[in-house]
Design an enzyme around this catalytic site. Structure first.
Site, PDB file in Angstrom:
ATOM      1  N   LYS A 158       0.836  -1.196   0.000  1.00 46.67           N
ATOM      2  CA  LYS A 158       0.000   0.000   0.000  1.00 46.67           C
ATOM      3  C   LYS A 158       0.869   1.243   0.000  1.00 46.67           C
ATOM      4  CE  LYS A 158      -3.648  -0.055   2.691  1.00 46.67           C
ATOM      5  NZ  LYS A 158      -4.501  -0.173   3.907  1.00 46.67           N
ATOM      6  N   GLY A 164      -7.938   5.672  -2.391  1.00 43.77           N
ATOM      7  CA  GLY A 164      -8.702   5.342  -3.587  1.00 43.77           C
ATOM      8  C   GLY A 164      -8.210   4.127  -4.333  1.00 43.77           C
ATOM      9  N   GLY A 165      -7.451   3.249  -3.664  1.00 43.18           N
ATOM     10  CA  GLY A 165      -6.972   2.042  -4.316  1.00 43.18           C
ATOM     11  C   GLY A 165      -5.740   2.238  -5.163  1.00 43.18           C
ATOM     12  N   HIS A 235      -9.736  -2.427  -5.362  1.00 47.44           N
ATOM     13  CA  HIS A 235      -9.622  -1.755  -4.064  1.00 47.44           C
ATOM     14  C   HIS A 235     -10.383  -0.439  -4.020  1.00 47.44           C
ATOM     15  CE1 HIS A 235      -6.628  -4.755  -3.125  1.00 47.44           C
ATOM     16  NE2 HIS A 235      -5.902  -4.372  -4.138  1.00 47.44           N
ATOM     17  N   GLU A 275     -11.391   4.139   8.846  1.00 46.96           N
ATOM     18  CA  GLU A 275     -11.652   2.921   8.090  1.00 46.96           C
ATOM     19  C   GLU A 275     -11.045   1.717   8.799  1.00 46.96           C
ATOM     20  OE1 GLU A 275     -10.618   3.297   3.997  1.00 46.96           O
ATOM     21  OE2 GLU A 275     -12.035   4.941   3.669  1.00 46.96           O
ATOM     22  N   ARG A 297     -11.283  14.062   5.588  1.00 47.70           N
ATOM     23  CA  ARG A 297     -12.114  14.853   4.680  1.00 47.70           C
ATOM     24  C   ARG A 297     -13.512  14.246   4.641  1.00 47.70           C
ATOM     25  NH1 ARG A 297     -12.452  10.976   0.866  1.00 47.70           N
ATOM     26  NH2 ARG A 297     -10.592   9.775   0.340  1.00 47.70           N
TER      27      ARG A 297
END
Length: 650
Positions: A158, A164-165, A235, A275, A297
């Protein structure tokens, strides 16, 4: 309350912010690039300021131009929306120095949560559970590969500064690690200007559950319950819903408390999302979730939270930014009903979800009962290769999950998109998938059942109806001046008696075909039909000099001439391998004379900060490479020309 706000964004989110700001009496200021001069958000705002060329790096990402626009218009505040500068700590800091309110958290909070490695360390200190992995500074490929081995495959690479993947790769075997790492780093550098990555254990059967939080920047924070975002591809989220299926009160309380602890750890101000990844192998458990990241955000999927809580999150943002306290205490926030959001994108699910660009020749987005539509485009607008290809967010709300799903499914049946390819049919299939209906799906669902969710086609009956409409030369009825036609309405030139059949050369989505046209009394009718159209499953709609055959969320263009197909053949020959989308060539992997096998990589095209490999459709010899690294290519433009191996000595 603030008296004015500049929206440092575009499209759907800019339009959505303008609606709430206008309701609260604020003067609204839009900014726009060359590509967005006629955009909907520009027309909705009270004022608009041009900020540069189409590429976001020269317009929406240039903080100095945004601040200059705010100063010249006297804006009291800047709302960054999501994406672009929304999580840029330097920009938030620059706003403060300029005496302009940044509607979001402090620069310190953005920095603390902006880098995934540092955020995980911070969360460990706050007692929030984190996924096992390596979050350190060392970036040597061999070291990272060794760490992946120690963590145990499968692992997830990652981007440290990601979202946003982008810059994310799953790796199942050590032999694939180097290539995946290199690709993730290139994508991370392109999207975020930072190639660093971290390595995490990939949780099997994972569910993606996130908590909406809101802080006042003075030490207080609340949560507004959870959203389940487990339906994903690449993702990236496809469906989002609230509440999460199978969520118990005990697990909700544990997750909510962890999210609030995360927000308080950075003295968070404004809207944010914490998340978590959860173990989806069974029921959600209070001890079966781990922190992934915090988005500092407003989220794309915030409407589902708004519908189940009755809260306008943008209004909360504006009020807290104006110096007011949190509008509600934790015990005053109620959860009612169920909401599901689907992201309608200009992309091609049948070909790896490649972005699709071009003019939205037809767009129908009606709002039925319990349906909310958030969009920033309309028929006639262009889906630009420079920005995210979202067309709209379609959100359904009902008293129960079953009612929300049914409303969303019905909505897809009355939604039509033509021009760029769209994921409408894919979304309809996904919402009706048994695992989604049962609420027992995880983030791997789309990959596991991709064949069942894609690959459909517009029927021959609907295409034949479109051909007949094309030959008849209809013009739109006045009552549907948008260009929509019911080809089987009264006085539509479809008649019966005395049929004859003649062949006609047309193109269907650029492919040359010979299709039969049946005639009665000198007028065309759909081939093999009774004349009333009742057994034709789709509809036909005019756009320019072509007709769209529309059925089941899919659209194909029926025309007498297809310039793109002729251009590709003229420039590259029949053996040319075309670019699947508009983009920039970032790698060429072959040279003239190379032998390639089916599936070998020929080149890599980058579009919308995502990499897409162009592979050989068959075995052969590279006769010519028709592009160079760094070049921009249009969709359908020839990239490589192949010849069969048997032709090598010819």
């Amino acid at each position: 309350m603030l008296d004015s706000v500049l929206i440092a964004n575009r499209g759907e989110i800019a339009c959505r912010i303008i609606k709430t700001a206008r309701r609260l009496g604020l003067r609204t200021i839009a900014v726009y690039s060359d590509a967005d001069r006629q955009a909907l958000h520009v027309r909705m705002a009270d004022e608009a300021v041009h900020i540069g060329p189409a590429p976001s790096a020269e317009s929406y990402l240039v903080g100095e131009r945004i601040l200059a626009a705010a100063k010249v218009t006297g804006a009291a505040a800047i709302h960054p929306g999501y994406g672009f500068l929304s999580e840029n700590a330097d920009f938030a800091e620059a706003c403060a120095k300029a005496g302009i309110v940044f509607i979001g958290p402090s620069a310190n909070a953005i920095r603390a949560m902006g880098l995934k490695d540092g955020a995980k360390t911070l969360m460990e200190g706050a007692g929030v559970p984190v996924v096992p992995g390596y979050h350190g500074e060392k970036q040597d490929p061999e070291f990272l590969k060794r760490k992946a081995y120690e963590i145990g495959y499968p692992v997830l690479i990652k981007a440290v500064a990601g979202g946003g993947g982008k810059g994310m790769r799953r790796v199942d075997k050590a032999i694939d690690f180097e290539a995946a790492l290199a690709s993730a780093r290139r994508e991370a550098q392109s999207a975020f200007g930072d190639p660093r990555v971290l390595i995490e254990k990939f949780i099997l059967n994972p569910r993606h559950v996130e908590i909406q939080v809101f802080g006042d920047g003075k030490g207080e924070a609340v949560h507004l319950f959870e959203r389940d975002c487990s339906a994903q591809r690449r993702h990236q989220k496809v469906l989002e819903e609230a509440p999460a299926p199978g969520m118990s009160a005990e697990t909700r309380a544990a997750m909510g408390a962890a999210a609030v602890a995360a927000a308080k750890a950075v003295n968070y101000g404004g809207a944010g999302t914490v998340e978590f990844i959860a173990d989806g192998s069974g029921p959600l458990r209070p001890d079966g979730f781990w922190f992934m990241e915090m988005n500092t955000r407003l989220q794309v999927e915030h409407p589902v939270t708004e519908l189940v809580t009755g809260v306008d999150l943008v209004e909360w943002q504006l009020r807290v930014a104006s110096g007011e306290g949190l509008p509600l205490a934790q015990e005053e926030i109620r959860l009612a009903g169920h909401a599901i959001e689907a992201r309608l994108y200009a992309e091609d699910p049948d070909h790896g979800f490649l972005p699709s660009t071009g003019r939205l020749e037809l767009l129908m987005l009606p709002e039925g009962e319990g349906i909310r539509i958030d969009t920033g485009v309309e028929a006639g607008a262009d889906v630009s290769p420079h920005y995210d290809p979202m067309i709209a967010k379609i959100i359904a709300h009902g008293a129960t999950r079953e009612e929300a799903l049914e409303r969303l499914s019905r909505q897809f049946g009355v939604t039509w998109v033509a021009g760029p390819k769209s994921n409408l049919a894919f979304l309809a299939a996904l919402v009706d998938h048994p695992e989604v209906r049962a609420g027992g799906f995880d983030t791997g669902l789309v990959d596991r059942d991709l064949d069942g969710l894609t690959g459909g086609a517009v029927s021959e009956a609907t295409i034949a109806a479109a051909v007949a409409t094309l030959v008849a030369g209809h013009t739109p009825h006045e009552e549907v001046a948008t260009g929509w036609i019911d080809p089987f309405a009264e006085n539509d030139a479809f008649q019966l008696s005395g049929p004859r059949v003649s062949g006609l050369k047309v193109t269907v989505d650029g492919q040359m075909r010979d299709l039969p046209v049946r005639w009665r009394d000198g007028r065309p009718v759909p081939d093999g039909q009774d004349g009333d159209g009742t057994d034709i499953p789709g509809i036909a709609a005019w756009s320019g000099d072509a007709v769209w055959a529309l059925e089941g969320g899919r659209a194909v263009k029926v025309a007498l001439v297809d310039q793109l197909a002729r251009t590709v053949e003229a420039e590259g020959g029949k053996a040319a391998i075309p670019a699947p989308m508009h983009g920039k060539v970032i790698a060429v992997s072959v040279a003239a004379g190379d032998a390639v096998e089916r599936g070998d990589r020929l080149a890599v095209v980058e579009a919308m900060k995502m990499e897409h490999a162009i592979t050989a459709p068959r075995d052969g010899i590279v006769e010519a490479v028709l592009v160079e690294e760094g070049a921009q290519v249009d969709q359908g433009a020839p990239v490589v020309r192949l010849r069969e191996e048997a032709e090598e000595g010819a």
